[in-house]
Motif scaffolding. Structure first.
Motif, PDB file in Angstrom:
ATOM      1  N   UNK A  71       0.872  -1.172   0.000  1.00  0.00           N
ATOM      2  CA  UNK A  71       0.000   0.000   0.000  1.00  0.00           C
ATOM      3  C   UNK A  71       0.913   1.226   0.000  1.00  0.00           C
ATOM      4  N   UNK A  72       0.836   1.989  -1.059  1.00  0.00           N
ATOM      5  CA  UNK A  72       1.691   3.164  -1.194  1.00  0.00           C
ATOM      6  C   UNK A  72       1.001   4.398  -0.615  1.00  0.00           C
ATOM      7  N   UNK A  73       1.802   5.400  -0.254  1.00  0.00           N
ATOM      8  CA  UNK A  73       1.239   6.680   0.166  1.00  0.00           C
ATOM      9  C   UNK A  73       0.346   7.197  -0.957  1.00  0.00           C
ATOM     10  N   UNK A  74      -0.838   7.611  -0.612  1.00  0.00           N
ATOM     11  CA  UNK A  74      -1.758   8.135  -1.603  1.00  0.00           C
ATOM     12  C   UNK A  74      -2.682   7.095  -2.217  1.00  0.00           C
ATOM     13  N   UNK A  75      -2.426   5.806  -1.989  1.00  0.00           N
ATOM     14  CA  UNK A  75      -3.330   4.770  -2.511  1.00  0.00           C
ATOM     15  C   UNK A  75      -4.710   4.872  -1.869  1.00  0.00           C
ATOM     16  N   UNK A  76      -4.711   5.180  -0.578  1.00  0.00           N
ATOM     17  CA  UNK A  76      -5.967   5.270   0.172  1.00  0.00           C
ATOM     18  C   UNK A  76      -6.054   6.675   0.761  1.00  0.00           C
ATOM     19  N   UNK A  77      -7.132   7.382   0.428  1.00  0.00           N
ATOM     20  CA  UNK A  77      -7.336   8.737   0.943  1.00  0.00           C
ATOM     21  C   UNK A  77      -8.725   8.835   1.554  1.00  0.00           C
ATOM     22  N   UNK A  78      -9.019   9.967   2.137  1.00  0.00           N
ATOM     23  CA  UNK A  78     -10.348  10.189   2.711  1.00  0.00           C
ATOM     24  C   UNK A  78     -11.439  10.133   1.652  1.00  0.00           C
ATOM     25  N   UNK A  79     -11.093  10.412   0.409  1.00  0.00           N
ATOM     26  CA  UNK A  79     -12.093  10.399  -0.667  1.00  0.00           C
ATOM     27  C   UNK A  79     -12.210   9.043  -1.364  1.00  0.00           C
ATOM     28  N   UNK A  80     -11.419   8.065  -0.947  1.00  0.00           N
ATOM     29  CA  UNK A  80     -11.515   6.717  -1.503  1.00  0.00           C
ATOM     30  C   UNK A  80     -12.827   6.089  -1.040  1.00  0.00           C
ATOM     31  N   UNK A  81     -13.549   5.485  -1.971  1.00  0.00           N
ATOM     32  CA  UNK A  81     -14.790   4.804  -1.595  1.00  0.00           C
ATOM     33  C   UNK A  81     -14.478   3.363  -1.200  1.00  0.00           C
ATOM     34  N   UNK A  82     -15.411   2.751  -0.508  1.00  0.00           N
ATOM     35  CA  UNK A  82     -15.255   1.349  -0.119  1.00  0.00           C
ATOM     36  C   UNK A  82     -15.078   0.475  -1.357  1.00  0.00           C
ATOM     37  N   UNK A  83     -15.845   0.774  -2.377  1.00  0.00           N
ATOM     38  CA  UNK A  83     -15.791   0.036  -3.645  1.00  0.00           C
ATOM     39  C   UNK A  83     -14.417   0.204  -4.319  1.00  0.00           C
ATOM     40  N   UNK A  84     -13.891   1.416  -4.328  1.00  0.00           N
ATOM     41  CA  UNK A  84     -12.579   1.672  -4.920  1.00  0.00           C
ATOM     42  C   UNK A  84     -11.479   0.964  -4.138  1.00  0.00           C
ATOM     43  N   UNK A  85     -11.605   0.952  -2.830  1.00  0.00           N
ATOM     44  CA  UNK A  85     -10.598   0.298  -1.997  1.00  0.00           C
ATOM     45  C   UNK A  85     -10.589  -1.202  -2.255  1.00  0.00           C
ATOM     46  N   UNK A  86     -11.751  -1.806  -2.351  1.00  0.00           N
ATOM     47  CA  UNK A  86     -11.833  -3.238  -2.652  1.00  0.00           C
ATOM     48  C   UNK A  86     -11.198  -3.532  -4.010  1.00  0.00           C
ATOM     49  N   UNK A  87     -11.478  -2.709  -5.004  1.00  0.00           N
ATOM     50  CA  UNK A  87     -10.912  -2.897  -6.342  1.00  0.00           C
ATOM     51  C   UNK A  87      -9.393  -2.726  -6.336  1.00  0.00           C
ATOM     52  N   UNK A  88      -8.908  -1.745  -5.583  1.00  0.00           N
ATOM     53  CA  UNK A  88      -7.464  -1.521  -5.468  1.00  0.00           C
ATOM     54  C   UNK A  88      -6.772  -2.752  -4.887  1.00  0.00           C
ATOM     55  N   UNK A  89      -7.337  -3.277  -3.816  1.00  0.00           N
ATOM     56  CA  UNK A  89      -6.738  -4.437  -3.164  1.00  0.00           C
ATOM     57  C   UNK A  89      -6.756  -5.650  -4.085  1.00  0.00           C
ATOM     58  N   UNK A  90      -7.846  -5.843  -4.786  1.00  0.00           N
ATOM     59  CA  UNK A  90      -7.921  -6.963  -5.729  1.00  0.00           C
ATOM     60  C   UNK A  90      -6.903  -6.798  -6.852  1.00  0.00           C
ATOM     61  N   UNK A  91      -6.732  -5.570  -7.332  1.00  0.00           N
ATOM     62  CA  UNK A  91      -5.749  -5.306  -8.404  1.00  0.00           C
ATOM     63  C   UNK A  91      -4.324  -5.581  -7.934  1.00  0.00           C
ATOM     64  N   UNK A  92      -4.090  -5.417  -6.640  1.00  0.00           N
ATOM     65  CA  UNK A  92      -2.766  -5.679  -6.085  1.00  0.00           C
ATOM     66  C   UNK A  92      -2.576  -7.149  -5.712  1.00  0.00           C
ATOM     67  N   UNK A  93      -3.622  -7.953  -5.974  1.00  0.00           N
ATOM     68  CA  UNK A  93      -3.505  -9.396  -5.735  1.00  0.00           C
ATOM     69  C   UNK A  93      -3.909  -9.861  -4.358  1.00  0.00           C
ATOM     70  N   UNK A  94      -4.605  -9.017  -3.614  1.00  0.00           N
ATOM     71  CA  UNK A  94      -5.018  -9.389  -2.264  1.00  0.00           C
ATOM     72  C   UNK A  94      -6.094 -10.466  -2.305  1.00  0.00           C
ATOM     73  N   UNK A  95      -6.003 -11.374  -1.380  1.00  0.00           N
ATOM     74  CA  UNK A  95      -7.017 -12.407  -1.189  1.00  0.00           C
ATOM     75  C   UNK A  95      -7.575 -12.227   0.213  1.00  0.00           C
ATOM     76  N   UNK A  96      -8.888 -12.122   0.326  1.00  0.00           N
ATOM     77  CA  UNK A  96      -9.524 -11.937   1.630  1.00  0.00           C
ATOM     78  C   UNK A  96      -9.215 -13.123   2.526  1.00  0.00           C
ATOM     79  N   UNK A  97      -8.909 -12.808   3.785  1.00  0.00           N
ATOM     80  CA  UNK A  97      -8.560 -13.870   4.736  1.00  0.00           C
ATOM     81  C   UNK A  97      -9.758 -14.354   5.525  1.00  0.00           C
ATOM     82  N   UNK A  98     -10.899 -13.715   5.341  1.00  0.00           N
ATOM     83  CA  UNK A  98     -12.112 -14.135   6.061  1.00  0.00           C
ATOM     84  C   UNK A  98     -13.151 -14.569   5.071  1.00  0.00           C
TER      85      UNK A  98
END
Length: 77
Positions: free
Chosen positions: A50-77
Motif C-alpha cells: 500500500x503506497x502513500x496516496x493509494x488510500x485517501x479520505x475520498x476513496x470509496x469502499x468500492x474503490x478500496x476493494x478494487x485496489x486491493x484486488x488489483x494488487x492481488x489481495x485475497x480476503x482472509x475471512x
C-alpha cells in the motif's frame, strides 16, 4: 474483498452505519490518521503493498476493494 472490508471497518474501526459501496472513508467517519492505520493494517493482513496516496479520505469502499484486488489481495475471512 468488499465483504472483508466491511467486516473490518464495522469491527476494528467501529463504523456504525451500513457501508454503501460509494461511501467515502471520510463519510464513514474515518480521519486521516485512521486511513493511514487502515492502510498499514491492510498491508500487513493481506500482504500487499500500500503506497502513500493509494488510500485517501475520498476513496470509496468500492474503490478500496478494487485496489486491493488489483494488487492481488485475497480476503482472509
Amino acid at each position: 474483498m468488499y465483504t472483508y472490508l466491511t467486516t473490518l471497518l464495522t469491527g476494528q474501526y467501529q463504523v456504525a452505519c451500513e457501508i454503501e459501496p460509494t461511501a467515502t472513508l471520510a463519510e464513514l467517519g474515518l480521519d486521516s490518521l485512521l486511513v493511514a492505520e487502515l492502510g498499514a493494517d491492510l498491508q500487513d493482513a493481506l500482504d500487499v503493498p500500500i503506497e502513500d496516496g493509494d488510500i485517501t479520505l475520498s476513496t470509496t469502499a468500492e474503490q478500496l476493494a478494487a485496489l486491493l484486488e488489483a494488487k492481488g489481495a485475497k480476503a482472509t475471512q
